[in-house]
Write a protein that holds these residues in place. Structure first.
Motif, PDB file in Angstrom:
ATOM      1  N   LYS A  75      33.917  42.689  30.346  1.00  0.00           N
ATOM      2  CA  LYS A  75      35.483  42.604  30.780  1.00  0.00           C
ATOM      3  C   LYS A  75      35.622  41.308  31.569  1.00  0.00           C
ATOM      4  CE  LYS A  75      36.598  47.325  31.081  1.00  0.00           C
ATOM      5  NZ  LYS A  75      36.877  48.702  32.014  1.00  0.00           N
ATOM      6  N   ASP A  76      34.555  40.746  32.251  1.00  0.00           N
ATOM      7  CA  ASP A  76      34.650  39.650  33.037  1.00  0.00           C
ATOM      8  C   ASP A  76      34.996  38.441  32.299  1.00  0.00           C
ATOM      9  OD1 ASP A  76      34.902  40.924  35.578  1.00  0.00           O
ATOM     10  OD2 ASP A  76      32.880  40.614  36.369  1.00  0.00           O
ATOM     11  N   GLU A  77      34.085  38.551  31.194  1.00  0.00           N
ATOM     12  CA  GLU A  77      33.899  37.229  30.339  1.00  0.00           C
ATOM     13  C   GLU A  77      35.182  37.176  29.491  1.00  0.00           C
ATOM     14  OE1 GLU A  77      29.211  37.089  29.457  1.00  0.00           O
ATOM     15  OE2 GLU A  77      30.367  38.349  28.244  1.00  0.00           O
ATOM     16  N   LEU A  78      35.708  38.342  29.139  1.00  0.00           N
ATOM     17  CA  LEU A  78      36.982  38.427  28.428  1.00  0.00           C
ATOM     18  C   LEU A  78      38.318  37.800  29.226  1.00  0.00           C
ATOM     19  CD1 LEU A  78      36.697  41.534  26.071  1.00  0.00           C
ATOM     20  CD2 LEU A  78      36.508  39.344  25.238  1.00  0.00           C
ATOM     21  N   ASP A  79      38.116  38.391  30.390  1.00  0.00           N
ATOM     22  CA  ASP A  79      39.292  38.168  31.340  1.00  0.00           C
ATOM     23  C   ASP A  79      39.224  36.592  31.608  1.00  0.00           C
ATOM     24  OD1 ASP A  79      41.203  38.764  33.548  1.00  0.00           O
ATOM     25  OD2 ASP A  79      39.608  37.581  34.714  1.00  0.00           O
ATOM     26  N   ALA A  80      38.226  35.942  31.879  1.00  0.00           N
ATOM     27  CA  ALA A  80      38.099  34.400  31.790  1.00  0.00           C
ATOM     28  C   ALA A  80      38.403  33.639  30.851  1.00  0.00           C
ATOM     29  CB  ALA A  80      36.826  34.032  32.277  1.00  0.00           C
ATOM     30  N   ARG A  81      38.059  34.364  29.451  1.00  0.00           N
ATOM     31  CA  ARG A  81      38.477  33.441  28.200  1.00  0.00           C
ATOM     32  C   ARG A  81      40.190  33.650  28.080  1.00  0.00           C
ATOM     33  NH1 ARG A  81      33.267  33.612  24.512  1.00  0.00           N
ATOM     34  NH2 ARG A  81      34.684  32.565  23.236  1.00  0.00           N
ATOM     35  N   ILE A  82      40.568  34.930  28.343  1.00  0.00           N
ATOM     36  CA  ILE A  82      42.159  35.209  28.295  1.00  0.00           C
ATOM     37  C   ILE A  82      42.922  34.171  29.148  1.00  0.00           C
ATOM     38  CG2 ILE A  82      43.915  36.870  28.646  1.00  0.00           C
ATOM     39  CD1 ILE A  82      41.953  38.753  27.365  1.00  0.00           C
ATOM     40  N   ARG A  83      42.445  34.280  30.347  1.00  0.00           N
ATOM     41  CA  ARG A  83      43.179  33.364  31.398  1.00  0.00           C
ATOM     42  C   ARG A  83      43.101  32.008  31.140  1.00  0.00           C
ATOM     43  NH1 ARG A  83      45.169  36.815  35.275  1.00  0.00           N
ATOM     44  NH2 ARG A  83      44.266  38.743  35.295  1.00  0.00           N
ATOM     45  N   ALA A  84      41.918  31.387  30.814  1.00  0.00           N
ATOM     46  CA  ALA A  84      41.819  29.888  30.272  1.00  0.00           C
ATOM     47  C   ALA A  84      42.570  29.482  29.100  1.00  0.00           C
ATOM     48  CB  ALA A  84      40.196  29.648  29.948  1.00  0.00           C
ATOM     49  N   ALA A  85      42.594  30.494  28.149  1.00  0.00           N
ATOM     50  CA  ALA A  85      43.385  30.235  26.816  1.00  0.00           C
ATOM     51  C   ALA A  85      44.937  30.000  27.171  1.00  0.00           C
ATOM     52  CB  ALA A  85      43.164  31.077  25.869  1.00  0.00           C
ATOM     53  N   LYS A  86      45.392  30.992  28.124  1.00  0.00           N
ATOM     54  CA  LYS A  86      46.770  31.109  28.623  1.00  0.00           C
ATOM     55  C   LYS A  86      47.059  29.821  29.480  1.00  0.00           C
ATOM     56  CE  LYS A  86      49.444  34.302  30.014  1.00  0.00           C
ATOM     57  NZ  LYS A  86      49.986  35.509  30.665  1.00  0.00           N
ATOM     58  N   ALA A  87      46.252  29.495  30.360  1.00  0.00           N
ATOM     59  CA  ALA A  87      46.537  28.185  31.007  1.00  0.00           C
ATOM     60  C   ALA A  87      46.726  26.819  29.937  1.00  0.00           C
ATOM     61  CB  ALA A  87      45.410  28.182  32.005  1.00  0.00           C
TER      62      ALA A  87
END
Length: 430
Positions: A75-87
């Motif tokens: 979950k933490d890895e997906l969260d980091a990837r999603i937020r980085a892509a959004k940014a």
């Protein structure tokens, strides 16, 4: 009858694991698996959840293989990837999240609401190159119809359909329309009203919205269904309402239409299973369709809630069966439910008859109230549950790389008349 402070997804995982202190039950253990498990099964299904037993059309879209990295990420890895892509993408992308999505997806949405609100929200972001719709197929289709020509609409999991929407297909509706034309004729009466007006619920395919646009009809939402029926009765002697029988019946009944003037149309039977006399007497012809989430709610559940919590306010969605709506204190759209809870004095107890992800989220957002779902069994919408953070991370990172995957495109021959029916809906304000 209490609602956990955990997210639905977390609670499902704890129950499946037999974790100490985990309470409650689910309608199927398959809910604990990643949706990609079901995407690749030889025989497609809607997946675990409320629609698991519903028959699925053979031509239902299938989701391709999700790269392994998104299946195994934490979950933490997906969260980091999603937020980085959004940014990275910034205002080039907008994420829409339906009320019924799991919290683990909704947290990334730029707009959260029902299908009508989200379709409107898409209109407010013309600068976005991509609209990522965390919902189901018909919602993404509607967004594409309303979106600008340069915008791409993306559905993170193509298998996120809708069993109710699939209960009325264009061929069956065209056949019903032909049979009704033969029975009623096509000439207007002395008041200029045509024999029948088609009305489709927002929860339907673009094909059916286009059908309504071509045949003088209109789209409705659960928020404006009564206003739309009034619009239709001004122009037609009767209404063919599809695909949800319960919304049509509950709305028309509240407007004073007798039940005997609301025959059912079963597309597998000649004249829908009704007699010519019944159809000639009809004001509203109801399609034989339903929402499997809202079909789970019962009068017995309401009676148990009232016994356990004297003074409880029971609010249900109008997609629930008529006896449930009649037994509740009020019925309304998801937006109606949200606003009713927000406006209530502190300490109010609510029993809610709608999808569990929204109910549990409201319970966490309004701790001053006691809020619980009428159904004790955790059984989310099968198709909303097909959207997972892994799919969201995948489509966003593909956009970062300049690739559009899972694009939903409605052809112009369908989109143009569908836009006519949708514009009529947008003008029909309660």
């Amino acid at each position: 009858m209490t609602t956990s402070t955990l997210s639905v997804d977390t609670e499902i995982q704890l129950i499946a694991a037999g974790a100490p202190g985990a309470t409650g039950s689910t309608c199927t253990p398959g809910l604990a698996d990643g949706p990609w498990v079901f995407d690749l099964q030889p025989a497609p299904s809607y997946g675990p959840g409320a629609s698991l037993a519903d028959p699925i059309p053979a031509d239902t879209p299938r989701q391709g293989v999700l790269p392994e990295v998104y299946k195994t990420a934490s979950k933490d890895e997906l969260d980091a990837r999603i937020r980085a892509a959004k940014a990275t993408l910034g205002d080039r992308v907008v994420i829409l999240g339906h009320f019924y999505q799991r919290d683990e997806v909704v947290q990334y949405a730029d707009f959260v609401g029902d299908s009508f609100q989200l379709a409107n929200a898409a209109l407010t972001v013309p600068q976005a190159e991509a609209i990522v719709f965390c919902g189901v197929h018909f919602m993404a289709e509607t967004a594409d119809i309303l979106a600008g020509e340069s915008q791409s609409v993306i559905l993170p999991n193509l298998a996120a359909g809708c069993s109710m929407a699939d209960m009325a297909d264009i061929d069956s509706v065209e056949e019903a329309w032909a049979q009704l034309a033969e029975l009623y004729g096509t000439e207007p009466d002395a008041d200029g009203r045509v024999p029948v007006i088609p009305v489709t619920y927002m929860n339907s395919s673009a094909d059916l919205k286009g059908f309504c646009g071509r045949n003088g009809g209109i789209v409705c939402t659960s928020s404006n269904a009564a206003t739309v029926l009034e619009w239709a009765f001004e122009r037609g002697q009767r209404v063919l309402f599809f695909p949800d029988q319960h919304l049509g019946r509950n709305t028309a009944k509240a407007m004073g239409v007798p039940l005997e003037q609301m025959p059912m149309w079963n597309p597998r039977k000649e004249l829908g299973g009704s007699t010519e006399a019944e159809l000639l007497n009809a004001r509203v012809i109801l399609w034989h369709g339903f929402c499997s989430v809202h079909k789970r709610f019962s009068v017995a559940q309401i009676e148990r809630a009232r016994a356990a919590y004297p003074g409880v306010q029971v609010i249900v969605h109008p997609e629930c069966p008529m006896p449930v709506v009649d037994a509740a204190d009020s019925a309304g759209s998801t937006d109606f439910i949200v606003k009713a809870i927000a406006a209530a004095p502190a300490g109010t107890t609510f029993a809610i008859g709608t999808e569990i992800n929204l109910v549990q989220r409201l319970a966490n957002e309004y701790p001053q109230h006691t809020i619980f779902c009428l159904d004790d069994v955790i059984c989310p919408c099968s198709t909303m549950y097909r959207i997972h953070p892994g799919y969201l991370a995948w489509v966003l990172e593909e956009l970062v790389e300049g690739r559009v995957v899972n694009q939903i495109s409605v052809s112009a021959d369908v989109a143009v008349p569908a836009r006519v029916a949708l514009d009529r809906m947008l003008a029909a304000r309660p």
